[in-house]
Design a protein around this motif. Structure first.
Motif, PDB file in Angstrom:
ATOM      1  N   TYR A 153     -11.880  -2.077  -0.088  1.00 45.19           N
ATOM      2  CA  TYR A 153     -10.518  -1.714   0.318  1.00 45.19           C
ATOM      3  C   TYR A 153      -9.615  -2.936   0.487  1.00 45.19           C
ATOM      4  N   ASN A 154     -10.217  -4.137   0.540  1.00 45.65           N
ATOM      5  CA  ASN A 154      -9.420  -5.364   0.647  1.00 45.65           C
ATOM      6  C   ASN A 154      -8.639  -5.655  -0.625  1.00 45.65           C
ATOM      7  N   MET A 155      -9.005  -4.984  -1.733  1.00 50.30           N
ATOM      8  CA  MET A 155      -8.274  -5.202  -2.986  1.00 50.30           C
ATOM      9  C   MET A 155      -6.806  -4.834  -2.835  1.00 50.30           C
ATOM     10  N   TYR A 156      -6.520  -3.864  -1.950  1.00 46.75           N
ATOM     11  CA  TYR A 156      -5.156  -3.336  -1.858  1.00 46.75           C
ATOM     12  C   TYR A 156      -4.569  -3.434  -0.454  1.00 46.75           C
ATOM     13  N   LYS A 157      -5.215  -4.175   0.416  1.00 46.77           N
ATOM     14  CA  LYS A 157      -4.741  -4.229   1.799  1.00 46.77           C
ATOM     15  C   LYS A 157      -3.382  -4.918   1.929  1.00 46.77           C
ATOM     16  N   ALA A 158      -3.030  -5.774   0.962  1.00 44.71           N
ATOM     17  CA  ALA A 158      -1.752  -6.492   1.028  1.00 44.71           C
ATOM     18  C   ALA A 158      -0.573  -5.605   0.671  1.00 44.71           C
ATOM     19  N   GLY A 159      -0.832  -4.416   0.119  1.00 47.94           N
ATOM     20  CA  GLY A 159       0.251  -3.505  -0.239  1.00 47.94           C
ATOM     21  C   GLY A 159       0.978  -3.924  -1.506  1.00 47.94           C
ATOM     22  N   TYR A 160       2.024  -3.183  -1.792  1.00 49.04           N
ATOM     23  CA  TYR A 160       2.811  -3.441  -3.007  1.00 49.04           C
ATOM     24  C   TYR A 160       3.972  -4.386  -2.680  1.00 49.04           C
ATOM     25  N   PRO A 161       4.195  -5.430  -3.505  1.00 52.86           N
ATOM     26  CA  PRO A 161       3.496  -5.793  -4.745  1.00 52.86           C
ATOM     27  C   PRO A 161       2.450  -6.895  -4.538  1.00 52.86           C
ATOM     28  N   ASN A 162       2.230  -7.313  -3.266  1.00 54.37           N
ATOM     29  CA  ASN A 162       1.410  -8.506  -3.014  1.00 54.37           C
ATOM     30  C   ASN A 162      -0.037  -8.380  -3.482  1.00 54.37           C
ATOM     31  N   SER A 163      -0.530  -7.149  -3.548  1.00 55.07           N
ATOM     32  CA  SER A 163      -1.917  -6.972  -3.995  1.00 55.07           C
ATOM     33  C   SER A 163      -2.117  -7.423  -5.438  1.00 55.07           C
ATOM     34  N   ILE A 286      -4.213   2.620  -3.650  1.00 53.05           N
ATOM     35  CA  ILE A 286      -2.965   2.569  -4.423  1.00 53.05           C
ATOM     36  C   ILE A 286      -2.073   3.733  -3.996  1.00 53.05           C
ATOM     37  N   TYR A 287      -1.612   3.685  -2.799  1.00 59.54           N
ATOM     38  CA  TYR A 287      -0.754   4.761  -2.298  1.00 59.54           C
ATOM     39  C   TYR A 287       0.723   4.468  -2.537  1.00 59.54           C
ATOM     40  N   TRP A 288       1.035   3.224  -2.901  1.00 57.09           N
ATOM     41  CA  TRP A 288       2.442   2.819  -2.961  1.00 57.09           C
ATOM     42  C   TRP A 288       3.128   3.155  -4.284  1.00 57.09           C
ATOM     43  N   LYS A 289       2.372   3.228  -5.385  1.00 55.08           N
ATOM     44  CA  LYS A 289       3.043   3.379  -6.679  1.00 55.08           C
ATOM     45  C   LYS A 289       2.125   4.041  -7.698  1.00 55.08           C
TER      46      LYS A 289
END
Length: 309
Positions: A153-163, A286-289
């Motif tokens: 889950y750390n792959m996407y913890k930074a959110g969009y677009p920082n991940s 990937i909830y942001w986009k």
């Protein structure tokens, strides 16, 4: 006039029918999906590069090293198989050296080359797994289920677009693009064996899906999840090829049994249990986009999971 009874599909015939149907469906949906996917890949890349101009985003020009890797792999493949084919004629099981049935006689003709191929795959997978583990082991997304210290889950913890702006190095890119070259070489080898492989259509599907995932995940910087998928597929194939090798050479049966049990356990663990965790991490991460890119990524992975299952 009697109606011809319908043939009941069982075993391999049923399996082949399902595979060919899946292949037909894939052909039908491929063109429109590819159109929207390529369109959104271009738009996504442009947007991400504009949001962070200082980040060195993957470029199509990076793929120029793949042909060189491919040539190296094909040369290594040819030499390794040639060497171990000679060994294969010596170490193959006695029942193939002195065949008593038509089936064993036919298999004995091609078995030395098959043994050479198993040795080639074992060397490649062991080498690639060792290198990729050294590259990935300290990544914060490399999970404990694969011997790491991180969490998927750390792959996407930074959110969009920082991940999308994760730290890449030359070692990571080399591992990723070399994997693409290896996949292409396997596909070329598969085409050369057309008509001799019982699961040909299944493997065409598998390699097409694999190559597509590698290319699109690299160009859109979804390579963290791609690196995990590559690693778990490679490591689960090691006991697979040991089992296929041991079945055909003169070796105590206990080693064949151990290899077979290890293969079944590793396949279920890596390609099913860990794979489910990857799909879960992507879906909830990937909830942001959601777009054609993210949707296609998930669909490809789900399709690959079904083929594995």
């Amino acid at each position: 006039m009697f109606k011809k009874p319908k043939e009941k599909l069982t075993g391999k015939k049923k399996y082949d029918m399902i595979t060919e149907t899946a292949y037909g469906i894939l052909e039908i949906v491929a063109l429109p999906v590819i159109y929207f996917l390529v369109r959104d890949v271009i738009a996504l890349r442009k947007n991400l590069m504009e949001l962070n101009p200082t980040y060195e985003f993957p470029q199509i020009s990076d793929l120029k090293v793949v042909p060189f890797f491919l040539v190296a792999v094909l040369v290594f493949r040819f030499i390794t198989i040639a060497i171990f084919t000679k060994l294969g004629s010596i170490i193959m099981a006695d029942k193939y050296k002195h065949p008593k049935t038509p089936g064993d006689t036919e298999l004995a003709k091609v078995l030395p080359k098959k043994i050479g191929y198993r040795f080639y795959k074992l060397i490649m997978y062991i080498g690639m797994c060792t290198y990729s583990y050294l590259v990935l082991k300290d990544k914060d997304y490399f999970p404990r289920t694969l011997g790491g210290k991180g969490n998927l889950y750390n792959m996407y913890k930074a959110g969009y677009p920082n991940s999308y702006y994760f730290k890449r190095d030359n070692a990571f890119d080399t591992f990723y693009l070399f994997a693409l070259a290896t996949s292409i070489s396997d596909f070329i080898g598969l085409l050369m064996e057309y008509g001799n492989q019982s699961d040909f259509m299944n493997m065409v599907l598998h390699h097409t899906c694999e190559m597509s995932l590698i290319v699109f995940s690299y160009l859109t910087n979804y390579s963290p999840v791609g690196s995990i998928v590559l690693y778990l597929h490679n490591i689960s194939d090691i006991p697979n090829h040991f089992t296929k090798l041991f079945l055909r050479i003169e070796i105590p049966e206990i080693f064949t049994n151990i290899a077979g049990i290890t293969f079944m356990i590793s396949f279920l663990y890596f390609r099913n249990f860990v794979f489910i965790q990857i799909l879960s991490a992507i879906y909830y991460g990937i909830y942001w986009k959601w777009s054609w890119v993210t949707t296609s990524l998930v669909l490809f992975l789900v399709f690959l999971f079904i083929m594995n299952f």
